[in-house]
Each structure stands twice: as C-alpha cells, then as structure tokens.
Design an enzyme around this catalytic site. Structure first.
Site, PDB file in Angstrom:
ATOM      1  N   HIS A 236      19.782  55.368  43.310  1.00  0.00           N
ATOM      2  CA  HIS A 236      20.473  54.486  44.254  1.00  0.00           C
ATOM      3  C   HIS A 236      21.885  54.960  44.566  1.00  0.00           C
ATOM      4  CE1 HIS A 236      17.619  50.855  43.354  1.00  0.00           C
ATOM      5  NE2 HIS A 236      16.980  51.934  43.787  1.00  0.00           N
ATOM      6  N   ARG A 395      20.335  47.023  46.566  1.00  0.00           N
ATOM      7  CA  ARG A 395      19.187  46.814  45.692  1.00  0.00           C
ATOM      8  C   ARG A 395      19.587  46.348  44.292  1.00  0.00           C
ATOM      9  NH1 ARG A 395      17.056  52.727  47.340  1.00  0.00           N
ATOM     10  NH2 ARG A 395      19.325  52.975  47.277  1.00  0.00           N
TER      11      ARG A 395
END
Length: 771
Positions: A236, A395
C-alpha cells in the site's frame, strides 16, 4: 451538421489530407471532434454525478452495505486522482464515440486513432484535459527539493519530473494483450478463442485451483503472520489502482450491480453453473468494475500515426518506498493528515479516544456506515456510530491487522518529531515534520531490503539483484510495473490466515477479546477502540505463523468465499478478482513472463508438471486452459514451488526482485545515496529494526529480534530493553566548534502518552457541482 455527417466529412478530409492544407483540414474537422468531445463529457459527467449520489446514499442511509459497494468505494479515485481519471474517461469516451459513429457509417470497425491526425489527437488531449495531466512541473520552483521528498514524488528525477510520481500510469515491461488491440480486456468476449480454446471463467479457476478449507490450513514453520500484513502495508506504499467512478455503463446506461452484461466499465465475474453460490442470488455474476484509465502510458505519452492508443491504468501512489501509506501521496491529503494546531511537526491523531494512553489514528469527517458494521457507542447526544479511520492510504480500515500497522508507524513519526524537537528546539514545525518523515521512510527502505525481501524472493535473487547498494542511476525508471502491482506482488494473498490472532501479555489467547475470524475483522475500527487497542493484534502478528502456501491449499475461504461479507452470504472472491484484474489490465499470459525472465516456458502438460513439480496440478490447470500459453499469470505464478530461501516461485521472484531493484536504483532520495543522510545518520539507521519500533510504540515488553521469523514457544523472544533503537545524536545540530556528543537524556524516550478515510468519493468537482 449532425455527428454522423461530421464523421463522414472528417473521414474524407483525413483520407485526402495530402491535398488539403493544414489550416483548411483543421478547420473542417474541428466541429466533428468537438461534437464528439462534448457528447463524451456529457456522458461521463452525468454518469459520475449519478454514481456519486447513489453510492453516497447507500453508505450513509443503509444499515447493510453490499460487499461490491465496499470494494468499489474503497477503490474510488480521490482528489487529484479523480481529476486525472475524469480527463482519461473524457478521452476514452471521445475515441469510442468516434469509432462507433464511424462503424455505423461504414459498417466496419475502425479504431478512432487510425482516423485522426497527430494534430487532431493533440486537440482531443488538450480539450479533454489529458494533456495537462502529463505536463511535468518546473522542478526549480519547489522548495527543499534536494533535502526532502515532495508528497507526490514529483521531481525525484530531475530529467523526467513525473517519473514515479503519483497519479501517473503504470509502466509496461511487456506490451498489453487487449482483445481488440486497444482496450478490451482478455476474456471480454466469451466466444473469443485463444490458441483454439476459450479462456475459462475466473471463478471456475478459483474453485478448482485455489480452494482451501479453513480447517485444513497449514501454518508456516519459518515465518510469522507479520510477513503477510507487513507485505500488505508495504504494497500500500507502492500501488493503488482505482476503479472507474461510474457504476453504470457509459454506452448504454445499464447499472453494473444489476446486470451481468459486459459494458464499460462493467466487467462482472460470471459464476459457473456448478458453483454452490449460484442458487443464492438472482444474478449469475459478481459485480466488478474495470480499473480506471490513465492519461498516457507508463512508457510514452501517446502513440500516433495510425497506431492505436492503448489503454493504460492509473497508479495513484508514488513508485518509491517513501511511507506514502502513512503520509499521503499528494499534497492535499498530506496537509490534511498533519497536526497544524501546534508547531511540533506532528501527525494528526484521534481527538476522542486513546489506546491505554497511546495515540490512535484520526477519524474521517465523512459520514458513512461503512465502518459501523458491529458496534455503537452512547454519548450525551444519543447513539453515535464509530467512523472509519483516515490515513495516507484509504485501505487503512480493510482489516484490524493492517490498521494496527498504520497506527504503529503514526506513533513512531510523532515520537521522532517530539524527540527531534527536544534535541533541536530551534527547528521549525516544517523541519521537524520533514525530518521525522525522512527517517520513517529510511526505516521502511532498510527493513524491506534487509529483513523482508530476503524471505520472499530467496537467496539467488538477493545475491544477484538486491545485494549491495550500487548507487543512484537517473536512467533507471522506478515506475511500478503493471505486472508487479496486478499479479506478482499479490503473492501474499496465499499466506493469509482465516483469523486475526489476538493475544494477551503472555502471548496466549486473549480471553476478553479472543482471536477473531478474518471476515469479522474487515472495516471494524471499533475493535481497535473498544477491544484492547493494537497490542493484541501485534502480539499475534509476531508470534503466530503465516499460512503456508501449498499447491493443494492456495487461498483460505475467508478471502475466497467471505471477502467483505458482513451480514450476507454473498461476498467477493479474492482469487477471482486477481484473475479478473489481470485480464482487465491485459497482462500477457504465464509463458510470456517466463520468457521475459529468461526462463524456458513450459509447452505442454509434461513440461508444466516439471515446472510445478506436480503432474496432477499441471493436468488440472490445462484441463481449464487448453494450452500453456493461455494460463493466467497469477495462476501459474502462485502455484510454483518456492525458490530456495523464499516464499514465491522463480517467476514471481524474478518480477518482484526486478521491480525493487529499479525502485532502489531509480530513487534519488534513497537513504543510502550520497548526501541524503550523513555517515553517522546512516550508521544509526542501519541498526533500526521492526522490533525496536514495536517496543517503542506499544505496551509489548518481549519481542523476537527478527519479528518475521517464527519462534515456536517464543524461544527466541527477548526483553525490549535489549533491543537497540535509533540513536538521534547524529541529528543534533551543533556549532562547528563543538564536538560534544549527546547525553543519555537526549535519546528518544519510549512514548507512553501523546500530548478523513477522506470522502469515500470526493465532493463533486466544480464542473459537476454546477449541474
């Protein structure tokens, strides 16, 4: 003049371009181009507006949110990314309209880019806004460019300022394989044959190749579950591929949730007839949306002269290991995440809750029920839902283990900033923030290369590609490749356990807040707030094993059958999504990537059996695909036996090592590069470990020296007092005449006390907001 007539006139002018002067040709075609652009903008704007209103209503008013809503909302482009995607959609739809009108006029398919001149395509780029998305900024105007990274990594490379920057296209190491040679995904037409065979349904492949019963999960005897979720945290930092903002087709207006028709951007996953899920729903498909297009490709802005403009996908994150998942990958979000109420250079924290006196992530300011799936709290105004957390990557709330990693590094930044202020009280808030951010980025670069990647890519790849730092090379492009983000770096999906372990101070099952099934840990920030904070999850990550990826048990049902399933039996399937995304991005097949890596591609079932060291599995795969050249990359890659010392096979090892090799060499601000840190600072940074970060920011008192290595019965655990942390003496500013070293009181103390998801989809931009 209607559009159809304009198209015909445009065609005539294009064909006879040699006999028409440039100004006359441009003048004749301009109305035809502008009519198509105007229609495309109307379609895109109307669809965006409808989709935004409908989606926000679902998450703000409904007590039950469908798994497809969760997945799509989590993958929406925000801020600058949304502007980039809108411009790309304007361009894509303009070219589609031109092609369709031409097809109606001439009864045959002609790609729009074959009809238009270089100047006309440039006009479309300009008017749709795509040209502006690919214009490099003047680097000389940016402050502290040689000391600190920009949030979006613009101007890391002075020659190519957008190289590796956020909101640019992924790069391609092999050409894409679109069914129409332009933009249609592999498998878009179910009747299309590849080497004489149709591609199998991705859900059928998932059922037959990836399925594992949770009760048959085998733990990894060498590595802890931290290797899974640190991998997710690291991923990420490098790539985020947004979905299209539209929930309905641009061409015919069908709703992607209500139809199994494939129509841009709807790309549903068809459920096979034998699937046990089929009787549970009226539609025989799972809603999936195509990845949003990008303006320009990762290799070159556009292709002209009759060569089709190929669709590329957008990466909203930077391509560098820069802790963007913590700080944000564009200026607006980075600014929002900072605590600007003080001059301490701190990150913003939660203003309502603490974790045993320690800091928690701030809440988003956007009203939504997406994270209020389990619990409510009572305050003086009545029942109030627990919001989602916000961080540098949207996220952050995906699961509580990932949320715990975000929280850990948020605390570390603030701990560093406070210590630097004590050490250098004259430093400004900006300098404190940037220096702490720079140190955290160096932490991650060091930990990834020293402690994480060796366990993934294996001994050979580390020795050949990722060994000693060779220095910065401005000619190396670090841009994240489509194949790395879409396939190879998703290897850790096969290491996910079906539960999130939560342990007490003795590393035993936490009786008050026991281990929780993974499907009950999605989007549940309230578990962090009300169920013991982050320590129980961190203890589980460093003392319990990862799932071992086995050929007879690749993915657990927690993600294959219950992904984002809250109160419904219908959910998403991560295995199917991985394959569908690879087809959407037109990744070449398994064998092409073997050739890319200089390996000998298997040509038949016998050779595939030798590659996989499993003749039975090879036969099952070829029963689905027909030919080895047809095999989806993720299927073959995830099924390969591990390389020595690693947890991926030879193909994924090659792709992952190649990507990280380029990330390191192509980063001007890499922590080991000359002039980024002093020699003393580099020596101090080289001794930092993930164990020390855990000790300094949690209530955990015993840790393994290498938290990635599994130690049965905690045999290798040590007290935190014996773990060496960062010595900040090298960051102390002193007079040239002074040679004093810092005393112990200037070492960083362990912090025990501390002094939005941004809009699920941004507010309507000005253009749509005025509608």
């Amino acid at each position: 003049m209607n559009l159809l007539t304009s198209v015909v006139l445009g065609l005539c002018c294009t064909v006879s371009a040699q006999t028409v002067s440039g100004s006359e040709e441009k003048g004749l075609i301009r109305p035809f181009i502008l009519d198509a652009i105007q229609e495309a903008k109307r379609l895109v704007d109307d669809s965006y507006l409808y989709s935004r209103r409908t989606s926000l209503e679902r998450v703000r008013k409904n007590d039950y949110i469908k798994p497809s809503d969760v997945l799509r909302l989590m993958k929406q482009p925000k801020r600058k990314a949304r502007e980039a995607v809108r411009a790309a959609d304007y361009l894509e739809q303009t070219l589609r309209i031109i092609s369709e009108k031409t097809h109606h006029a001439h009864k045959r398919s002609i790609n729009a880019t074959a009809l238009l001149s270089h100047e006309e395509l440039r006009t479309i780029e300009d008017v749709t806004g795509c040209a502006g998305q690919t214009l490099p900024p003047p680097c000389r105007t940016l402050p502290d460019l040689n000391r600190y990274r920009t949030a979006n990594s613009v101007c890391n490379n002075h020659i190519n300022p957008l190289q590796g920057a956020s909101n640019t296209a992924f790069t391609r190491w092999l050409p894409p394989v679109y069914e129409d040679n332009v933009s249609e995904p592999r498998g878009w037409n179910p009747e299309r044959l590849y080497n004489g065979a149709a591609l199998p349904l991705v859900r059928l492949v998932s059922n037959r190749i990836f399925s594992t019963q949770d009760q048959n999960v085998q733990g990894d005897t060498e590595y802890t579950l931290l290797i899974t979720f640190f991998g997710q945290w690291n991923d990420h930092d490098l790539s985020f591929t947004p979905f299209s903002p539209s929930i309905r087709s641009f061409s015919n207006g069908i709703n992607c949730d209500d139809s199994c028709e494939r129509s841009e951007p709807c790309f549903p996953i068809q459920i096979p007839r034998s699937d046990p899920r089929l009787p549970l729903r009226s539609n025989s498909c799972l809603p999936v949306f195509r990845s949003a297009p990008a303006c320009g490709s990762g290799n070159s802005p556009y292709m002209f002269g009759g060569v089709p403009r190929l669709r590329e996908q957008l990466n909203t994150l930077t391509s560098y290991l820069d802790a963007g998942q913590l700080y944000g990958s564009e200026e607006g979000l980075a600014h929002e995440l900072r605590d600007l109420t003080t001059d301490g250079g701190l990150m913003r924290i939660n203003d309502r809750f603490r974790d045993n006196g320690r800091e928690l992530l701030p809440f988003t300011k956007v009203p939504s029920k997406m994270c209020a799936t389990r619990n409510r709290i009572l305050n003086t105004t009545g029942l109030e839902e627990v919001p989602c957390f916000i961080a540098g990557d949207e996220r952050v709330d995906e699961n509580i283990a990932l949320t715990s990693m975000h929280t850990l590094f948020l605390r570390e930044h603030n701990r560093l900033a406070r210590a630097l202020r004590r050490l250098n009280p004259n430093w400004t808030s900006e300098q404190l923030y940037q220096e702490a951010r720079k140190i955290v980025g160096a932490y991650l670069q060091n930990i990834v290369f020293k402690d994480y990647l060796p366990h993934i890519v294996g001994t050979d790849a580390m020795n050949k590609q990722l060994g000693k730092y060779p220095g910065y090379n401005p000619n190396i492009d670090p841009t994240i490749s489509n194949v790395f983000a879409t396939a190879a770096y998703r290897f850790a999906h096969a290491t996910i356990q079906p539960v999130i372990f939560r342990l007490d101070e003795n590393f035993q099952e936490n009786r008050q807040f026991p281990t929780v099934p993974l499907y009950e840990a999605f989007f549940t920030p309230w578990r962090i707030i009300f169920e013991g904070g982050i320590d129980p999850q961190i203890r589980g990550l460093i003392s319990r094993p990862a799932k071992l990826n086995r050929q007879d048990g690749i993915m657990v049902d927690a993600v294959r059958e219950r992904l984002f399933a809250f109160n419904s039996k219908i959910s998403q399937d991560l295995g199917s999504l991985n394959l569908q995304r690879g087809r959407d991005h037109a990744l070449p097949g398994y064998n092409e990537w073997w050739r890319f890596c200089g390996l000998s591609a298997p040509r038949n079932v016998a050779e595939l059996g030798r590659v996989l060291n499993n003749a039975t599995l090879a036969q099952r795969i070829l029963q689905l695909y027909g030919r080895t050249d047809n095999i989806d990359l993720w299927v073959g890659g995830i099924a390969e036996p591990f390389v020595p010392g690693g947890r991926v096979g030879p193909l994924f090892s090659c792709i992952i090592a190649t990507q990280f090799q380029r990330i390191r060499q192509g980063d001007r601000l890499w922590w080991e590069n000359m002039g980024v840190f002093t020699a003393a600072q580099k020596a101090s940074l080289s001794r930092v470990s993930l164990a020390s970060i855990i000790c300094d920011n949690t209530g955990i008192t015993r840790v393994p020296r290498n938290p990635f290595l599994f130690s049965r019965n905690q045999a290798d655990f040590v007290n935190c007092g014996s773990i060496q942390g960062l010595d900040l003496n090298a960051w102390r500013e002193t007079d040239d005449s002074s040679s004093e070293t810092a005393s112990d009181e200037n070492e960083i103390p362990k912090e025990k006390e501390s002094n939005d998801l941004q809009d699920l989809m941004d507010l309507l931009d000005k253009q749509v907001g005025q509608k």
